[in-house]
Design an enzyme around this catalytic site. Structure first.
Site, PDB file in Angstrom:
ATOM      1  N   TYR A 198     -12.561   6.547 -13.885  1.00  0.00           N
ATOM      2  CA  TYR A 198     -12.703   5.180 -13.259  1.00  0.00           C
ATOM      3  C   TYR A 198     -13.205   4.097 -13.903  1.00  0.00           C
ATOM      4  CZ  TYR A 198     -13.952   2.627  -8.869  1.00  0.00           C
ATOM      5  OH  TYR A 198     -14.176   1.562  -8.148  1.00  0.00           O
TER       6      TYR A 198
ATOM      7  N   ASP B  60       0.762  -1.191   0.000  1.00  0.00           N
ATOM      8  CA  ASP B  60      -0.076   0.094   0.123  1.00  0.00           C
ATOM      9  C   ASP B  60       0.867   1.114  -0.042  1.00  0.00           C
ATOM     10  OD1 ASP B  60      -3.360   0.130   0.962  1.00  0.00           O
ATOM     11  OD2 ASP B  60      -2.152   2.198   0.956  1.00  0.00           O
TER      12      ASP B  60
ATOM     13  N   VAL C  73       1.597   1.179  -6.318  1.00  0.00           N
ATOM     14  CA  VAL C  73       1.572   0.246  -7.433  1.00  0.00           C
ATOM     15  C   VAL C  73       1.734   0.756  -9.047  1.00  0.00           C
ATOM     16  CG1 VAL C  73       0.145  -1.338  -6.083  1.00  0.00           C
ATOM     17  CG2 VAL C  73      -1.181   0.307  -7.546  1.00  0.00           C
TER      18      VAL C  73
ATOM     19  N   LYS D 128     -11.494   0.554 -14.886  1.00  0.00           N
ATOM     20  CA  LYS D 128     -12.172  -0.788 -14.272  1.00  0.00           C
ATOM     21  C   LYS D 128     -12.713  -1.752 -15.500  1.00  0.00           C
ATOM     22  CE  LYS D 128     -11.350  -0.374 -10.019  1.00  0.00           C
ATOM     23  NZ  LYS D 128     -10.559  -0.986  -9.174  1.00  0.00           N
TER      24      LYS D 128
ATOM     25  N   THR E 136     -16.420   2.202   2.744  1.00  0.00           N
ATOM     26  CA  THR E 136     -14.953   2.317   2.774  1.00  0.00           C
ATOM     27  C   THR E 136     -14.568   3.752   2.666  1.00  0.00           C
ATOM     28  OG1 THR E 136     -14.616   2.065   0.520  1.00  0.00           O
ATOM     29  CG2 THR E 136     -14.572   0.065   1.918  1.00  0.00           C
TER      30      THR E 136
HETATM   31  N1  LIG Z   1     -15.990   1.060  -1.737  1.00  0.00           N
HETATM   32  C1  LIG Z   1     -16.644   0.367  -2.739  1.00  0.00           C
HETATM   33  O1  LIG Z   1     -17.827   1.002  -2.860  1.00  0.00           O
HETATM   34  C2  LIG Z   1     -16.046   0.129  -4.078  1.00  0.00           C
HETATM   35  C3  LIG Z   1     -17.091  -0.327  -5.093  1.00  0.00           C
HETATM   36  C4  LIG Z   1     -16.530  -0.875  -6.290  1.00  0.00           C
HETATM   37  C5  LIG Z   1     -15.203  -1.151  -6.421  1.00  0.00           C
HETATM   38  N2  LIG Z   1     -14.281  -0.937  -5.401  1.00  0.00           N
HETATM   39  C6  LIG Z   1     -13.026  -1.138  -5.809  1.00  0.00           C
HETATM   40  O2  LIG Z   1     -12.369  -1.891  -4.574  1.00  0.00           O
HETATM   41  C7  LIG Z   1     -11.096  -1.773  -4.310  1.00  0.00           C
HETATM   42  C8  LIG Z   1     -10.734  -1.196  -2.763  1.00  0.00           C
HETATM   43  O3  LIG Z   1     -11.443  -0.175  -2.619  1.00  0.00           O
HETATM   44  P1  LIG Z   1     -12.095   0.178  -1.170  1.00  0.00           P
HETATM   45  O4  LIG Z   1     -13.282   0.738  -1.263  1.00  0.00           O
HETATM   46  O5  LIG Z   1     -11.189  -0.723  -0.057  1.00  0.00           O
HETATM   47  O6  LIG Z   1     -10.969   1.628  -0.820  1.00  0.00           O
HETATM   48  P2  LIG Z   1     -10.136   2.165   0.344  1.00  0.00           P
HETATM   49  O7  LIG Z   1      -9.947   3.722  -0.124  1.00  0.00           O
HETATM   50  O8  LIG Z   1     -10.488   1.767   1.408  1.00  0.00           O
HETATM   51  O9  LIG Z   1      -8.708   1.498  -0.042  1.00  0.00           O
HETATM   52  C9  LIG Z   1      -7.770   1.498  -1.117  1.00  0.00           C
HETATM   53  C10 LIG Z   1      -6.458   1.265  -0.712  1.00  0.00           C
HETATM   54  O10 LIG Z   1      -5.778   1.465  -1.936  1.00  0.00           O
HETATM   55  C11 LIG Z   1      -4.552   2.443  -1.404  1.00  0.00           C
HETATM   56  N3  LIG Z   1      -3.907   2.770  -2.503  1.00  0.00           N
HETATM   57  C12 LIG Z   1      -4.606   3.832  -3.448  1.00  0.00           C
HETATM   58  N4  LIG Z   1      -3.319   4.250  -4.414  1.00  0.00           N
HETATM   59  C13 LIG Z   1      -2.483   3.447  -4.271  1.00  0.00           C
HETATM   60  C14 LIG Z   1      -1.267   3.400  -4.903  1.00  0.00           C
HETATM   61  N5  LIG Z   1      -1.017   3.965  -5.907  1.00  0.00           N
HETATM   62  N6  LIG Z   1      -0.253   2.430  -4.684  1.00  0.00           N
HETATM   63  C15 LIG Z   1      -0.601   1.557  -3.498  1.00  0.00           C
HETATM   64  N7  LIG Z   1      -1.925   1.722  -2.909  1.00  0.00           N
HETATM   65  C16 LIG Z   1      -2.788   2.622  -3.195  1.00  0.00           C
HETATM   66  C17 LIG Z   1      -5.026   3.174  -0.566  1.00  0.00           C
HETATM   67  O11 LIG Z   1      -3.827   3.715   0.410  1.00  0.00           O
HETATM   68  C18 LIG Z   1      -5.824   2.309   0.393  1.00  0.00           C
HETATM   69  O12 LIG Z   1      -5.631   1.871   1.292  1.00  0.00           O
HETATM   70  C19 LIG Z   1     -10.717  -0.536  -5.319  1.00  0.00           C
HETATM   71  O13 LIG Z   1     -10.045  -0.963  -6.379  1.00  0.00           O
HETATM   72  C20 LIG Z   1     -12.042  -0.050  -5.500  1.00  0.00           C
HETATM   73  O14 LIG Z   1     -12.137   0.628  -7.226  1.00  0.00           O
HETATM   74  C21 LIG Z   1     -14.847  -0.278  -4.210  1.00  0.00           C
END
Ligand SMILES: NC(=O)c1ccc[n+]([C@@H]2O[C@H](COP(=O)([O-])OP(=O)(O)OC[C@H]3O[C@@H](n4cnc5c(N)ncnc54)[C@H](O)[C@@H]3O)[C@@H](O)[C@H]2O)c1
Length: 257
Positions: A154, A34, A61, A158, A189
């Protein structure tokens, strides 16, 4: 077979963190990648939960060199990865005609390029060992437009992840590597609320709850349980697939009036 060495990107928060916690409680060696410096504390938490080994890597990443270094260290210290969950992501909204190149590149470089860099290293380690399971976080935005609008970068990122998953599943099936996508619906989140002003979040949560068939947002732990099934041998005949965990939102597919 449970995972023995699992790498989780975005494991410091939200869904990635919940997956790392679940894996640790199943006795998995876990590497958390992370950009947040809290990865060290997360690794300690995972050890307390029963992980036989856990390491945190501060890693962007979107930077292929940082990803390469992290995966080399994982192989050295924990062993070749048998599982990868890619959760690192950002959601930065904006109407297409107003997006800067920097905005577009940031979203694509983290969500799509970053997924690819990590997957590439995981594939190399899995091919040299006995195969494995990769699960990438996609989104409903890969299939439909958000009615709130402004998700062009976004959703394109995806959509790329979803296409990548299908292609890799076919290319690497003969190596014993399965590749699938998790499609989380609205989940509590920080990312969920990253484009919503704090004073608007409560009202938006209520609107969402009224429109999601199951009547509420998901928890990160519910997403983790779905991801864990995909990662393990319980889903041994599943590859190239999308597991939609969205409370029925995509199935509804209709306007609200
Ligand atoms: N929360 C939702 O409603 C939702 C819905 C659909 C998809 N998603 C997907 O789920 C995944 C997780 O999201 P989440 O909701 O847990 O979000 P979150 O913000 O809680 O966690 C995302 C994590 O990614 C890390 N991150 C961001 N950019 C980064 C980088 N360049 N290098 C390394 N780490 C990095 C952040 O520091 C964070 O810890 C994401 O890919 C998101 O697109 C989430």
């Amino acid at each position: 077979m449970a995972q023995s060495v699992l790498a989780v990107t975005g494991g410091a928060s939200g869904i990635g963190h919940a997956v790392a916690v679940l894996a640790a409680s199943h006795g998995t060696r876990v590497a958390v990648l992370d950009r947040s410096p809290s990865v060290g504390e997360v690794a300690k938490e995972l050890l307390d939960l029963g992980a036989p080994a856990a390491l945190g890597f501060v890693c962007d990443v979107a930077d292929p060199d940082q990803v390469a270094r992290a995966f080399a260290a994982i192989a050295e210290d924990l062993g070749a990865v048998t599982g990868l969950f890619t959760s690192a992501g950002v959601d930065q909204a904006g109407m297409a005609h107003e997006l800067s190149v920097e905005h577009w590149r940031r979203v694509m470089s983290i969500n799509l390029d970053g997924t690819f860099y990590c997957v590439q290293w995981a594939l190399r380690q899995m091919m040299a060992a006995t195969g494995g399971s990769i699960v990438c976080c996609s989104s409903p935005a890969s299939f439909v437009a958000f009615s709130s609008g402004g998700a062009s970068a976004y959703s394109a990122s995806k959509g790329g992840v979803s296409a990548l998953v299908r292609t890799l599943a076919v290319d690497y099936a003969s190596y014993g590597i399965r590749v699938n996508a998790l499609v989380p619906g609205s989940t509590e989140t920080p990312l969920m609320w990253s484009n919503v002003a704090p004073q608007d979040q409560s009202a938006m949560r209520q609107v969402l709850a009224s429109e999601i068939p199951l009547g509420r947002l998901a928890t990160a732990q519910e997403q983790a349980k779905a991801a864990w099934w995909l990662m393990n041998e319980d889903s041994s005949y599943v590859t190239g697939s999308h597991l939609v965990c969205d409370g029925g939102t995509l199935a509804k597919g209709s306007v609200s009036v």
